[in-house]
Design a protein around this motif. Structure first.
Motif, mmCIF file in Angstrom:
data_model
loop_
_atom_site.group_PDB
_atom_site.id
_atom_site.type_symbol
_atom_site.label_atom_id
_atom_site.label_comp_id
_atom_site.label_asym_id
_atom_site.label_seq_id
_atom_site.Cartn_x
_atom_site.Cartn_y
_atom_site.Cartn_z
ATOM 1 N N HIS A 22 0.825 -1.202 0.000
ATOM 2 C CA HIS A 22 0.000 0.000 0.000
ATOM 3 C C HIS A 22 0.864 1.259 0.000
ATOM 4 O O HIS A 22 0.581 2.221 -0.713
ATOM 5 C CB HIS A 22 -0.929 0.001 1.221
ATOM 6 C CG HIS A 22 -1.838 -1.180 1.290
ATOM 7 N ND1 HIS A 22 -2.790 -1.446 0.336
ATOM 8 C CD2 HIS A 22 -1.920 -2.189 2.198
ATOM 9 C CE1 HIS A 22 -3.440 -2.554 0.655
ATOM 10 N NE2 HIS A 22 -2.937 -3.029 1.780
ATOM 11 N N GLU A 26 1.251 4.194 -2.818
ATOM 12 C CA GLU A 26 1.085 5.621 -2.488
ATOM 13 C C GLU A 26 2.276 6.422 -2.995
ATOM 14 O O GLU A 26 2.120 7.510 -3.558
ATOM 15 C CB GLU A 26 0.960 5.788 -0.967
ATOM 16 C CG GLU A 26 -0.254 5.123 -0.355
ATOM 17 C CD GLU A 26 -1.392 6.097 -0.132
ATOM 18 O OE1 GLU A 26 -1.298 7.247 -0.589
ATOM 19 O OE2 GLU A 26 -2.375 5.686 0.491
ATOM 20 N N CYS A 94 -4.327 5.533 8.449
ATOM 21 C CA CYS A 94 -3.999 4.802 7.221
ATOM 22 C C CYS A 94 -3.921 3.305 7.484
ATOM 23 O O CYS A 94 -4.408 2.495 6.690
ATOM 24 C CB CYS A 94 -2.673 5.302 6.640
ATOM 25 S SG CYS A 94 -2.779 6.913 5.842
ATOM 26 N N HIS A 120 -5.711 13.954 5.347
ATOM 27 C CA HIS A 120 -4.769 14.203 4.263
ATOM 28 C C HIS A 120 -4.852 15.659 3.821
ATOM 29 O O HIS A 120 -3.828 16.342 3.668
ATOM 30 C CB HIS A 120 -5.080 13.263 3.103
ATOM 31 C CG HIS A 120 -4.045 13.248 2.034
ATOM 32 N ND1 HIS A 120 -4.010 12.288 1.055
ATOM 33 C CD2 HIS A 120 -3.004 14.083 1.772
ATOM 34 C CE1 HIS A 120 -2.987 12.531 0.246
ATOM 35 N NE2 HIS A 120 -2.379 13.624 0.666
ATOM 36 N N VAL A 147 1.967 13.077 1.084
ATOM 37 C CA VAL A 147 2.061 11.619 0.928
ATOM 38 C C VAL A 147 3.516 11.178 1.038
ATOM 39 O O VAL A 147 3.834 10.172 1.686
ATOM 40 C CB VAL A 147 1.475 11.164 -0.426
ATOM 41 C CG1 VAL A 147 1.797 9.693 -0.679
ATOM 42 C CG2 VAL A 147 -0.030 11.368 -0.453
#
Length: 196
Positions: A22, A26, A94, A120, A147
């Motif tokens: 994941h 990202e 997350c 975010h 990010v």
């Protein structure tokens, strides 16, 4: 390869990185979006394209920005201490989302993701404000930079592995049911001191 009119021709991070699929995804999506970015302008410099290198430096985030011909434009170190508690909360959110992807009903997953997206956006705006005297970025670019800050913090191993490791350290101590509310997860602080 950068797109016509974009402000960045290269984005790199100092690794190693987490192998969590994941987090890898990202990172790839954020880098690709930054390469397409039209608004990434170092204050006092002409429009790019530029090369951006990001790295953690102790309790700071290091921005190294150079021209397409590798001429240094800006080197800026931003402390992440003011963002520490917020980032910890974002990372935990997350992880909840990733864990829920395979087992939670769609409605629950949507709710968790909505919270993650709100965090975010909030983190991106805070980051945008913090670097405003050095970099002009739009909200979308700030989101992608945020990010990458998250990716850098997770660069050694997946949060789940750390989480389980710390959980094992606390096994056999005071049962969670007997803890005060603010003491429910005493091992979480270990994720942040010292920096990985």
């Amino acid at each position: 390869m950068r797109e016509a009119g974009s402000s960045l021709c290269e984005v790199s991070l100092r690794g190693p990185f987490s192998r969590n699929e994941h987090i890898e995804r990202e990172r790839a999506l954020a880098v690709a979006a930054l390469i397409r970015s039209k608004v990434f302008i170092p204050v006092g410099h002409a429009r790019g394209p530029y090369r951006l290198h990001l790295a953690l430096d102790g309790d700071g985030l290091l921005f190294q920005i150079a021209t397409e011909k590798h001429v240094n434009a800006i080197t800026h170190r931003m402390s992440v201490i003011p963002m520490r508690r917020f980032l910890k909360h974002y990372i935990h959110t997350c992880q909840n989302y990733y864990d829920a992807m395979s087992r939670a009903p769609l409605a629950s997953l949507t709710t968790i993701d909505a919270g993650r997206c709100a965090l975010h956006d909030e983190g991106a705006e805070f980051l945008k404000t913090r670097i405003a005297d050095k970099l002009v970025v739009d909200s979308d670019t700030a989101r992608q930079l945020f990010v990458l800050v998250y990716v850098l913090l997770m660069r050694i191993q997946p949060l789940r592995d750390r989480h389980q490791s710390e959980k094992r350290r606390w096994r056999g101590r005071t049962p969670l049911s007997k803890c005060k509310q603010h003491d429910l997860y005493p091992f979480k602080e270990q994720l942040w001191m010292p920096w990985p």
